[in-house]
Design a protein around this motif. Structure first.
Motif, PDB file in Angstrom:
ATOM      1  N   ALA A  56     -27.828 -14.270  26.013  1.00 45.35           N
ATOM      2  CA  ALA A  56     -27.460 -13.980  24.626  1.00 45.35           C
ATOM      3  C   ALA A  56     -26.982 -15.273  23.988  1.00 45.35           C
ATOM      4  CB  ALA A  56     -26.382 -12.909  24.551  1.00 45.35           C
ATOM      5  N   THR A  85     -31.355 -12.217  23.641  1.00 47.45           N
ATOM      6  CA  THR A  85     -30.855 -11.683  22.377  1.00 47.45           C
ATOM      7  C   THR A  85     -30.095 -12.771  21.651  1.00 47.45           C
ATOM      8  OG1 THR A  85     -30.608  -9.467  23.335  1.00 47.45           O
ATOM      9  CG2 THR A  85     -29.434  -9.906  21.281  1.00 47.45           C
ATOM     10  N   PHE A  87     -28.059 -13.930  17.926  1.00 44.12           N
ATOM     11  CA  PHE A  87     -27.395 -13.485  16.705  1.00 44.12           C
ATOM     12  C   PHE A  87     -27.453 -14.618  15.688  1.00 44.12           C
ATOM     13  CE2 PHE A  87     -25.791 -11.088  20.216  1.00 44.12           C
ATOM     14  CZ  PHE A  87     -25.647  -9.800  19.738  1.00 44.12           C
ATOM     15  N   ARG A 131     -35.048 -10.518  21.025  1.00 44.57           N
ATOM     16  CA  ARG A 131     -34.525  -9.779  19.878  1.00 44.57           C
ATOM     17  C   ARG A 131     -33.610 -10.700  19.094  1.00 44.57           C
ATOM     18  NH1 ARG A 131     -30.060  -4.921  19.791  1.00 44.57           N
ATOM     19  NH2 ARG A 131     -30.207  -4.424  17.575  1.00 44.57           N
ATOM     20  N   VAL A 133     -30.901 -10.620  16.156  1.00 48.59           N
ATOM     21  CA  VAL A 133     -30.033  -9.726  15.390  1.00 48.59           C
ATOM     22  C   VAL A 133     -29.545 -10.501  14.171  1.00 48.59           C
ATOM     23  CG1 VAL A 133     -27.979  -8.284  15.421  1.00 48.59           C
ATOM     24  CG2 VAL A 133     -29.338  -8.577  17.513  1.00 48.59           C
ATOM     25  N   THR A 140     -22.034  -7.934  13.727  1.00 47.88           N
ATOM     26  CA  THR A 140     -23.125  -7.386  14.540  1.00 47.88           C
ATOM     27  C   THR A 140     -22.841  -7.391  16.038  1.00 47.88           C
ATOM     28  OG1 THR A 140     -24.211  -9.560  14.564  1.00 47.88           O
ATOM     29  CG2 THR A 140     -24.864  -8.026  12.819  1.00 47.88           C
ATOM     30  N   LEU A 141     -22.138  -8.414  16.543  1.00 44.14           N
ATOM     31  CA  LEU A 141     -21.905  -8.469  17.984  1.00 44.14           C
ATOM     32  C   LEU A 141     -21.040  -7.322  18.496  1.00 44.14           C
ATOM     33  CD1 LEU A 141     -22.138  -9.681  20.769  1.00 44.14           C
ATOM     34  CD2 LEU A 141     -20.453 -11.422  20.132  1.00 44.14           C
ATOM     35  N   LYS A 143     -20.990  -4.409  17.645  1.00 46.60           N
ATOM     36  CA  LYS A 143     -21.791  -3.180  17.660  1.00 46.60           C
ATOM     37  C   LYS A 143     -22.920  -3.222  18.678  1.00 46.60           C
ATOM     38  CE  LYS A 143     -20.943  -2.702  12.693  1.00 46.60           C
ATOM     39  NZ  LYS A 143     -21.570  -2.738  11.336  1.00 46.60           N
ATOM     40  N   TRP A 144     -23.139  -4.373  19.282  1.00 44.93           N
ATOM     41  CA  TRP A 144     -24.229  -4.544  20.244  1.00 44.93           C
ATOM     42  C   TRP A 144     -23.934  -3.756  21.506  1.00 44.93           C
ATOM     43  CZ3 TRP A 144     -24.924  -8.911  24.176  1.00 44.93           C
ATOM     44  CH2 TRP A 144     -26.240  -8.932  24.680  1.00 44.93           C
ATOM     45  N   ASP A 145     -24.964  -3.127  22.061  1.00 46.78           N
ATOM     46  CA  ASP A 145     -24.767  -2.315  23.261  1.00 46.78           C
ATOM     47  C   ASP A 145     -25.159  -3.054  24.535  1.00 46.78           C
ATOM     48  OD1 ASP A 145     -27.481  -2.399  22.992  1.00 46.78           O
ATOM     49  OD2 ASP A 145     -27.797  -0.215  22.926  1.00 46.78           O
ATOM     50  N   GLY A 146     -25.374  -4.368  24.446  1.00 46.00           N
ATOM     51  CA  GLY A 146     -25.819  -5.140  25.596  1.00 46.00           C
ATOM     52  C   GLY A 146     -24.692  -5.918  26.261  1.00 46.00           C
ATOM     53  N   HIS A 176     -18.904  -8.521  25.917  1.00 50.78           N
ATOM     54  CA  HIS A 176     -20.336  -8.286  26.093  1.00 50.78           C
ATOM     55  C   HIS A 176     -20.938  -9.259  27.114  1.00 50.78           C
ATOM     56  CE1 HIS A 176     -19.536  -6.223  22.272  1.00 50.78           C
ATOM     57  NE2 HIS A 176     -20.563  -5.466  22.581  1.00 50.78           N
TER      58      HIS A 176
END
Length: 221
Positions: A56, A85, A87, A131, A133, A140-141, A143-146, A176
């Motif tokens: 990430a 991923t 951001f 991905r 974001v 946004t981070l 809320k990330w599910d990873g 995360h």
């Protein structure tokens, strides 16, 4: 945010520089070498690669870090898929991204796909899933599910872009991160190190790239 454009200018060397943050997108000396030193070696890659390994990143920029990582993944001959991923608050127009990457040889730029003049936010290849974001990572981070196995903290200079290095965002990075996960960043700013330590990382200051004397890396306790 009301303005999501990435305003930039081009140095004579071909390196794009953000006008918003007055900072280059990658090293003026050698962007690929910088990525390998700071982000790959800083996270003990490619040695840790395995199927499903998840990188990430804060700050997608030109996509250089992703391409260098994918090239290293392929050179290592890892079976399976790389997860990546990123951001990004101010995405580059696709034409500027291609221009910036055109100065580097041997990178798999062909994997990128255009969507209405911009880089597609989700790209699946034969051995990777990318991905991007879009938006302020402070929103946004969380809320990330990873959960990342390795973080590339590559926002613009903390002195010029402090929002991407604040305590709450670094706490989200820690929240995360997978067990035993790591981070690496080119900066050795004291407030960034302290925020990452508070977020749960064991911090190590190591030799930086090029004109930067030090950088920072760490592992989640």
């Amino acid at each position: 945010m009301t303005d999501q454009r990435a305003d930039l200018e081009w140095r004579d060397s071909g390196v794009p520089v953000s006008l918003r943050f007055d900072d280059p997108y990658y090293s003026l000396d050698d962007g690929v070498a910088e990525t390998r030193h700071v982000f790959l070696s800083g996270n003990d890659l490619p040695d840790r690669f395995r199927d499903g390994f998840h990188v990430a990143e804060l700050g997608f920029g030109t996509g250089l870090n992703f391409l260098v990582t994918l090239a290293a993944w392929r050179d290592a001959g890892v079976a399976g898929r790389l997860q990546f991923t990123s951001f990004e608050a101010f995405p580059l127009p696709f034409a500027d991204l291609e221009k910036a990457l055109g100065h580097f040889d041997g990178l798999p730029v062909e994997v990128f796909k255009e969507n209405d003049g911009r880089l597609a936010s989700s790209i699946t290849g034969p051995d990777f899933d990318l991905r991007i974001v879009e938006g302020d990572a402070r929103d946004t981070l969380p809320k990330w599910d990873g959960a990342a196995d390795a973080w590339y903290l590559d926002g613009f200079s903390p002195a010029k872009n402090p929002e991407l290095w604040g305590d709450e965002l670094m706490t989200s990075v820690g929240d995360h991160t997978a067990q035993g996960g790591t981070f690496a960043t080119y900066t050795a700013a004291g407030f960034v190190r302290r925020a990452l330590e508070t977020a749960g990382f064991e911090i190590e200051r190591t030799s930086g790239f090029g004109r930067k004397r030090h950088m920072t890396r760490g592992v989640l306790r």
